[in-house]
Design a protein around this motif. Sequence first.
Motif, PDB file in Angstrom:
ATOM      1  N   ASN A 125       0.819  -1.210   0.000  1.00  0.00           N
ATOM      2  CA  ASN A 125       0.000   0.000   0.000  1.00  0.00           C
ATOM      3  C   ASN A 125       0.855   1.264   0.000  1.00  0.00           C
ATOM      4  O   ASN A 125       2.086   1.191  -0.054  1.00  0.00           O
ATOM      5  CB  ASN A 125      -0.996  -0.004   1.171  1.00  0.00           C
ATOM      6  N   GLN A 126       0.203   2.408   0.060  1.00  0.00           N
ATOM      7  CA  GLN A 126       0.882   3.699  -0.027  1.00  0.00           C
ATOM      8  C   GLN A 126       1.831   3.956   1.132  1.00  0.00           C
ATOM      9  O   GLN A 126       2.716   4.794   1.038  1.00  0.00           O
ATOM     10  CB  GLN A 126      -0.133   4.845  -0.140  1.00  0.00           C
ATOM     11  N   ASN A 127       1.691   3.246   2.212  1.00  0.00           N
ATOM     12  CA  ASN A 127       2.578   3.392   3.372  1.00  0.00           C
ATOM     13  C   ASN A 127       3.757   2.426   3.323  1.00  0.00           C
ATOM     14  O   ASN A 127       4.444   2.254   4.316  1.00  0.00           O
ATOM     15  CB  ASN A 127       1.790   3.171   4.673  1.00  0.00           C
ATOM     16  N   SER A 128       3.961   1.777   2.179  1.00  0.00           N
ATOM     17  CA  SER A 128       5.001   0.760   1.996  1.00  0.00           C
ATOM     18  C   SER A 128       4.817  -0.410   2.945  1.00  0.00           C
ATOM     19  O   SER A 128       5.778  -1.028   3.382  1.00  0.00           O
ATOM     20  CB  SER A 128       6.402   1.357   2.155  1.00  0.00           C
ATOM     21  N   THR A 129       3.577  -0.715   3.261  1.00  0.00           N
ATOM     22  CA  THR A 129       3.256  -1.855   4.111  1.00  0.00           C
ATOM     23  C   THR A 129       2.869  -3.021   3.214  1.00  0.00           C
ATOM     24  O   THR A 129       1.887  -2.939   2.483  1.00  0.00           O
ATOM     25  CB  THR A 129       2.108  -1.526   5.073  1.00  0.00           C
ATOM     26  N   GLY A 130       3.661  -4.074   3.248  1.00  0.00           N
ATOM     27  CA  GLY A 130       3.378  -5.252   2.463  1.00  0.00           C
ATOM     28  C   GLY A 130       2.792  -6.352   3.326  1.00  0.00           C
ATOM     29  O   GLY A 130       3.174  -6.518   4.477  1.00  0.00           O
ATOM     30  N   THR A 131       1.858  -7.098   2.763  1.00  0.00           N
ATOM     31  CA  THR A 131       1.292  -8.244   3.470  1.00  0.00           C
ATOM     32  C   THR A 131       1.342  -9.458   2.545  1.00  0.00           C
ATOM     33  O   THR A 131       1.283  -9.284   1.334  1.00  0.00           O
ATOM     34  CB  THR A 131      -0.177  -7.996   3.901  1.00  0.00           C
ATOM     35  N   PRO A 132       1.411 -10.653   3.064  1.00  0.00           N
ATOM     36  CA  PRO A 132       1.691 -11.013   4.439  1.00  0.00           C
ATOM     37  C   PRO A 132       3.095 -10.545   4.836  1.00  0.00           C
ATOM     38  O   PRO A 132       4.030 -10.660   4.064  1.00  0.00           O
ATOM     39  CB  PRO A 132       1.586 -12.526   4.459  1.00  0.00           C
ATOM     40  N   ALA A 133       3.217 -10.017   6.048  1.00  0.00           N
ATOM     41  CA  ALA A 133       4.459  -9.411   6.514  1.00  0.00           C
ATOM     42  C   ALA A 133       5.624 -10.405   6.525  1.00  0.00           C
ATOM     43  O   ALA A 133       6.761 -10.025   6.271  1.00  0.00           O
ATOM     44  CB  ALA A 133       4.250  -8.811   7.902  1.00  0.00           C
ATOM     45  N   SER A 134       5.350 -11.650   6.795  1.00  0.00           N
ATOM     46  CA  SER A 134       6.422 -12.650   6.853  1.00  0.00           C
ATOM     47  C   SER A 134       7.053 -12.911   5.489  1.00  0.00           C
ATOM     48  O   SER A 134       8.168 -13.414   5.400  1.00  0.00           O
ATOM     49  CB  SER A 134       5.896 -13.954   7.428  1.00  0.00           C
ATOM     50  N   CYS A 135       6.353 -12.567   4.423  1.00  0.00           N
ATOM     51  CA  CYS A 135       6.864 -12.795   3.075  1.00  0.00           C
ATOM     52  C   CYS A 135       7.680 -11.615   2.562  1.00  0.00           C
ATOM     53  O   CYS A 135       8.436 -11.750   1.611  1.00  0.00           O
ATOM     54  CB  CYS A 135       5.709 -13.074   2.116  1.00  0.00           C
ATOM     55  N   TRP A 136       7.500 -10.468   3.144  1.00  0.00           N
ATOM     56  CA  TRP A 136       8.253  -9.288   2.720  1.00  0.00           C
ATOM     57  C   TRP A 136       9.541  -9.238   3.497  1.00  0.00           C
ATOM     58  O   TRP A 136      10.476  -8.674   3.273  1.00  0.00           O
ATOM     59  CB  TRP A 136       7.442  -8.013   2.922  1.00  0.00           C
TER      60      TRP A 136
END
Length: 136
Positions: A125-136
Amino acid sequence: MMTKQKGVTLIEMLIVVAIIGVISAIAYPSYQSYVLKGHRTQAMGDMVKIQLALEGDYAKTSGGYEAMPLVSEINNNDTCSFCDIDTSKYSLSISNASTNSYTIIAKPKFQANNDTCLINDLTLNQNSTGTPASCW
């Protein structure tokens, strides 16, 4: 006088086949895991490229994310012109594009039950938050 025969016995051949089978049984799943990680890493890289393009255009125009041509290109064509992604592995889309937010989605097009990162779609997303977090 006895003559010595040259050749391979059946027992020796079976041992070689068994050793090759054991090595293959260990190596192939590991190989598959690395291939899946490679596809996922490529999809993540392309998602970051899309994010950089969206943020660059937003900084220039500040008209909101939903009006950007890149959003409609990706949503209509299932890929982007500057991405390296294999479209048979992942499909890209941008959802929830509005004035101040977006979500980039990479949906796998194949089944891989042994990879926990393929159970859910990859998102950014625009906040550089990737999901699932464990994969990023």
